[in-house]
Design an enzyme around this catalytic site. Structure first.
Site, mmCIF file in Angstrom:
data_model
loop_
_atom_site.group_PDB
_atom_site.id
_atom_site.type_symbol
_atom_site.label_atom_id
_atom_site.label_comp_id
_atom_site.label_asym_id
_atom_site.label_seq_id
_atom_site.Cartn_x
_atom_site.Cartn_y
_atom_site.Cartn_z
ATOM 1 N N ASP A 47 -9.598 1.799 -3.595
ATOM 2 C CA ASP A 47 -10.087 0.431 -3.748
ATOM 3 C C ASP A 47 -11.581 0.340 -3.485
ATOM 4 O O ASP A 47 -12.285 -0.449 -4.114
ATOM 5 C CB ASP A 47 -9.331 -0.509 -2.812
ATOM 6 N N HIS A 62 0.792 -1.229 0.000
ATOM 7 C CA HIS A 62 0.000 0.000 0.000
ATOM 8 C C HIS A 62 0.827 1.283 0.000
ATOM 9 O O HIS A 62 0.287 2.369 -0.227
ATOM 10 C CB HIS A 62 -0.970 0.029 1.189
ATOM 11 N N HIS A 98 -2.187 -0.210 -3.599
ATOM 12 C CA HIS A 98 -3.486 -0.294 -2.941
ATOM 13 C C HIS A 98 -3.699 0.955 -2.095
ATOM 14 O O HIS A 98 -2.789 1.466 -1.456
ATOM 15 C CB HIS A 98 -3.545 -1.534 -2.043
#
Length: 254
Positions: free
Chosen positions: A163, A57, A158
């Site tokens: 998302d 992430h 991410h």
């Protein structure tokens, strides 16, 4: 129906090993339409983020140093999601972390916890739904975007809110719904327009002035091919149900 499409990022894989939430992203759907309401929060986990997790992430320990701890944002987050149906991809992971945070909050405050999530929210797991619809196939978010022709090219790392936005489009496509455009003048709002990136201008035309152009053979063939593509991807096509017939419904003009 009020739904919250939700995603989280964490310090690692398992809350039982002491891992914590570091980001929550969520957006609201009402009757399958974007309302423009979102919730997004970075959280100081009060522990180190694992290097492997940072690789997924991109959220570093330094970035999280000045962010609020979960106890400072818990009530606001709970008010946003409570009573809604939560739409989550691999729901057991995210719900497990949220419940873990509420348990820690209970231990720290010595007062009734805000959760558990399953006692206050319905939960729809889109991973389970995708596996039922596409058994034996890859059903992660990237694979579903490809299958349903949803652009996720801007998704390099991410991120919880990004998302959640992509998941909302996947969910609506997978369940045969409209993702952005509302044609109900009473329900359309400035927040919806911002969320969809579209605006609607209505024209008043005298009766009989609207010219109807019938599709040609090539257009009908393209229409039938598109319907078959939808059937293959989603398992069914709402156009068939609308016309009250089977695949021959593709022969009708749109």
């Amino acid at each position: 129906m009020r739904q919250i499409v939700l995603d989280t990022e964490t310090t690692g894989i398992d809350p039982r090993e002491g891992h914590r939430l570091i980001e929550i992203g969520a957006l609201e759907l009402v009757n399958r339409r974007f309302t423009g309401r979102t919730y997004h929060q970075y959280i100081n986990p009060e522990r180190e983020v694992e290097a492997e997790a940072i690789g997924v992430h991109g959220i570093t320990n330094e970035f999280l140093e000045d962010k609020p701890v979960f106890s400072a944002v818990a009530d606001e987050f709970w008010e946003f999601v409570r009573g809604a149906e939560l739409v989550i991809h691999n729901a057991a992971f995210d719900v497990g972390f949220i419940d873990h945070e509420f348990n820690l909050l209970l231990a720290a405050r010595g007062e009734p916890r805000l959760g558990p999530v399953s006692e206050h929210c319905r939960i729809l797991d889109t991973l389970q739904l995708a596996r039922e619809r596409h058994p034996g196939q890859r059903n992660n978010l990237d694979a579903l975007c490809k299958r349903y022709e949803i652009d996720n090219g801007h998704r390099v790392l991410h991120g919880a809110l990004l998302d959640a936005e992509i998941l909302a489009e996947v969910y609506l496509a997978m369940t045969g719904g409209q993702t952005a455009l509302s044609l109900d003048a009473e329900e359309s709002s400035s927040s919806e327009a911002m969320a969809s990136g579209l605006s609607i201008r209505r024209l008043s035309l005298p009766a009989g002035t609207l010219r109807v152009v019938q599709p040609g053979a090539e257009e009908l063939a393209a229409h039938r091919a598109k319907l078959e593509q939808i059937r293959q991807a989603a398992g069914s096509c709402h156009w068939d149900a609308l016309l009250g017939s089977t695949h021959e419904a593709g022969d009708a003009a749109p």
